[in-house]
Design an enzyme around this catalytic site. Structure first.
Site, PDB file in Angstrom:
ATOM      1  N   HIS A   8       0.842  -1.206   0.000  1.00  0.00           N
ATOM      2  CA  HIS A   8       0.000   0.000   0.000  1.00  0.00           C
ATOM      3  C   HIS A   8       0.878   1.258   0.000  1.00  0.00           C
ATOM      4  CE1 HIS A   8      -2.745  -2.934   2.212  1.00  0.00           C
ATOM      5  NE2 HIS A   8      -3.538  -2.524   1.232  1.00  0.00           N
ATOM      6  N   VAL A  62       4.621  -5.574  -4.668  1.00  0.00           N
ATOM      7  CA  VAL A  62       5.700  -5.520  -3.671  1.00  0.00           C
ATOM      8  C   VAL A  62       5.736  -6.874  -2.944  1.00  0.00           C
ATOM      9  CG1 VAL A  62       6.554  -4.382  -1.588  1.00  0.00           C
ATOM     10  CG2 VAL A  62       5.485  -3.028  -3.397  1.00  0.00           C
ATOM     11  N   LEU A  66       3.192  -9.256  -0.713  1.00  0.00           N
ATOM     12  CA  LEU A  66       2.617  -8.699   0.515  1.00  0.00           C
ATOM     13  C   LEU A  66       1.101  -8.670   0.383  1.00  0.00           C
ATOM     14  CD1 LEU A  66       4.958  -5.715   1.472  1.00  0.00           C
ATOM     15  CD2 LEU A  66       5.131  -8.143   2.041  1.00  0.00           C
TER      16      LEU A  66
HETATM   17  P1  PAJ Z   1      -6.627  -3.766  -0.435  1.00  0.00           P
HETATM   18  O1  PAJ Z   1      -6.526  -5.249  -0.460  1.00  0.00           O
HETATM   19  O2  PAJ Z   1      -6.439  -3.049   0.858  1.00  0.00           O
HETATM   20  O3  PAJ Z   1      -5.598  -3.210  -1.477  1.00  0.00           O
HETATM   21  C1  PAJ Z   1      -5.544  -1.825  -1.750  1.00  0.00           C
HETATM   22  C2  PAJ Z   1      -4.614  -1.630  -2.943  1.00  0.00           C
HETATM   23  O4  PAJ Z   1      -3.297  -2.066  -2.584  1.00  0.00           O
HETATM   24  C3  PAJ Z   1      -5.053  -2.488  -4.154  1.00  0.00           C
HETATM   25  O5  PAJ Z   1      -4.966  -1.717  -5.331  1.00  0.00           O
HETATM   26  C4  PAJ Z   1      -4.061  -3.619  -4.131  1.00  0.00           C
HETATM   27  O6  PAJ Z   1      -3.818  -4.204  -5.409  1.00  0.00           O
HETATM   28  C5  PAJ Z   1      -2.813  -2.924  -3.606  1.00  0.00           C
HETATM   29  N1  PAJ Z   1      -1.884  -3.910  -3.058  1.00  0.00           N
HETATM   30  C6  PAJ Z   1      -2.151  -4.891  -2.163  1.00  0.00           C
HETATM   31  N2  PAJ Z   1      -1.041  -5.657  -1.967  1.00  0.00           N
HETATM   32  C7  PAJ Z   1      -0.072  -5.151  -2.759  1.00  0.00           C
HETATM   33  C8  PAJ Z   1       1.300  -5.504  -3.018  1.00  0.00           C
HETATM   34  N3  PAJ Z   1       1.883  -6.534  -2.414  1.00  0.00           N
HETATM   35  N4  PAJ Z   1       1.992  -4.750  -3.896  1.00  0.00           N
HETATM   36  C9  PAJ Z   1       1.410  -3.681  -4.519  1.00  0.00           C
HETATM   37  N5  PAJ Z   1       0.130  -3.309  -4.321  1.00  0.00           N
HETATM   38  C10 PAJ Z   1      -0.595  -4.025  -3.458  1.00  0.00           C
HETATM   39  O7  PAJ Z   1      -7.906  -4.035  -3.125  1.00  0.00           O
HETATM   40  C11 PAJ Z   1      -8.576  -3.625  -2.210  1.00  0.00           C
HETATM   41  O8  PAJ Z   1      -8.072  -3.298  -0.972  1.00  0.00           O
HETATM   42  C12 PAJ Z   1     -10.071  -3.379  -2.333  1.00  0.00           C
HETATM   43  O9  PAJ Z   1     -10.612  -4.314  -3.229  1.00  0.00           O
HETATM   44  C13 PAJ Z   1     -10.425  -1.942  -2.776  1.00  0.00           C
HETATM   45  C14 PAJ Z   1      -9.868  -1.613  -4.173  1.00  0.00           C
HETATM   46  C15 PAJ Z   1      -9.893  -0.924  -1.754  1.00  0.00           C
HETATM   47  C16 PAJ Z   1     -11.966  -1.795  -2.831  1.00  0.00           C
HETATM   48  O10 PAJ Z   1     -12.541  -2.071  -1.607  1.00  0.00           O
END
Ligand code: PAJ
Length: 287
Positions: free
Chosen positions: A43, A183, A191
């Site tokens: 994030h 990431v 992650l």
């Molecule tokens: P969440 O799982 O909290 O993820 C928020 C954002 O962080 C998403 O776009 C997700 O792809 C990105 N993200 C999560 N893990 C990651 C990683 N290891 N590397 C890079 N980016 C990463 O995805 C959601 O929430 C929800 O579905 C949301 C879009 C907020 C709608 O409720």
């Protein structure tokens, strides 16, 4: 933990809209980073990317969206760490945290939903019926409220990106979606907020997903293009670790999410598997 002081925290759509409209008068783009909280370095990478393009004009939403969880999923136990999230959002460059209640985003239960037909039943949408309807609906609400020029998403949720790109196109929203790389921990594990559910033994088994992804990347690099061969090869990686139970292994067009016969640059290789009671996903966009 002490709450950050320079990042503003707002709870209502009206305040988010007011923040965005007040900035719109000045030059420069406004960026939104939608999240469900339990923020980690993945994030943070999105927030930093947003802050480098839209310094001083980045909103991070933190909302555990009940609509995207199935009845037997982990909505109730989904990790929540609001104070630490605010501190991380601030240090990564967020100017505003939008943390609405369920009632604020779904007033009186709400009767209006966004469905992206043909895409929302693919990959995770196939195993988690209604999941992408929930994602599309909440992201539409956020984009309409914040009217950001840019919204940042992770390639980690590649099918989600495909659904949201189609939604933005179909609804003629003016926001441009920016996709950031996955990431990973140094050992390769992507992650995820859900990684906290894993015991040490399960975490070791969870590495099967990134191992499969790396194996497919190396086969493609050495010239293998056949989808059936690549999928079979990924199955072999999972066969060596039966405690990682495969949900799907797919090679699809990243826009339509439909299966392809031949891997070409831009093809999405995606896997989902459960380890214990934790469902994990990983993917790569083939070169
Ligand atoms: P969440 O799982 O909290 O993820 C928020 C954002 O962080 C998403 O776009 C997700 O792809 C990105 N993200 C999560 N893990 C990651 C990683 N290891 N590397 C890079 N980016 C990463 O995805 C959601 O929430 C929800 O579905 C949301 C879009 C907020 C709608 O409720």
């Amino acid at each position: 933990m002490t709450r950050s002081s320079s990042t503003k925290i707002v709870r209502t759509v009206a305040e988010l809209r007011e923040w965005s409209r007040s900035l719109r008068a000045a030059d420069g783009p406004i960026a939104l980073v939608p999240t469900m909280g339990a923020l980690h370095a993945g994030h943070a990478s999105l927030i930093r990317a947003a802050a480098s393009t839209a310094p001083g004009r980045v909103a991070v939403s933190i909302f555990v969206n009940p609509m995207q969880f199935g009845p037997n999923e982990d909505f109730a136990r989904y990790p929540r760490s609001f104070d630490a999230d605010c501190a991380l959002a601030e240090s990564a460059g967020a100017s505003l945290v939008f943390a609405p209640s369920v009632e604020e985003l779904y007033p009186n239960g709400a009767a209006t939903f966004v469905e992206v037909e043909g895409l929302d039943n693919r990959l995770d949408g196939h195993s988690r019926p209604g999941h992408f309807r929930g994602v599309a609906t909440v992201v539409a609400k956020l984009l309409i409220a914040a009217e950001p020029d840019l919204a940042f998403f992770g390639q980690k949720d590649a099918a989600q990106v495909a659904v949201l790109r189609r939604m933005v196109c179909d609804l003629r929203l003016s926001t441009r979606l920016v996709v950031c790389p996955i990431v990973r921990d140094p050992d390769g594990l992507a992650l995820s907020s859900r990684n906290v559910y894993l015991s040490a033994a399960e975490r070791a088994r969870a590495l099967t997903l990134s191992r499969a992804v790396r194996h497919i990347e190396s086969l493609v690099a050495s010239g293998q293009r056949s989808a059936s061969v690549l999928i079979e090869e990924a199955r072999k990686v999972f066969a060596a670790e039966p405690a990682a139970r495969v949900d799907y292994i797919e090679l699809v067009d990243w826009s339509t999410l439909l299966p392809v016969d031949t891997a070409t640059p831009g093809t999405l290789f995606a896997v989902a598997a459960s380890v214990g009671s934790t469902r994990l996903i990983d993917n790569t966009i083939l070169r």
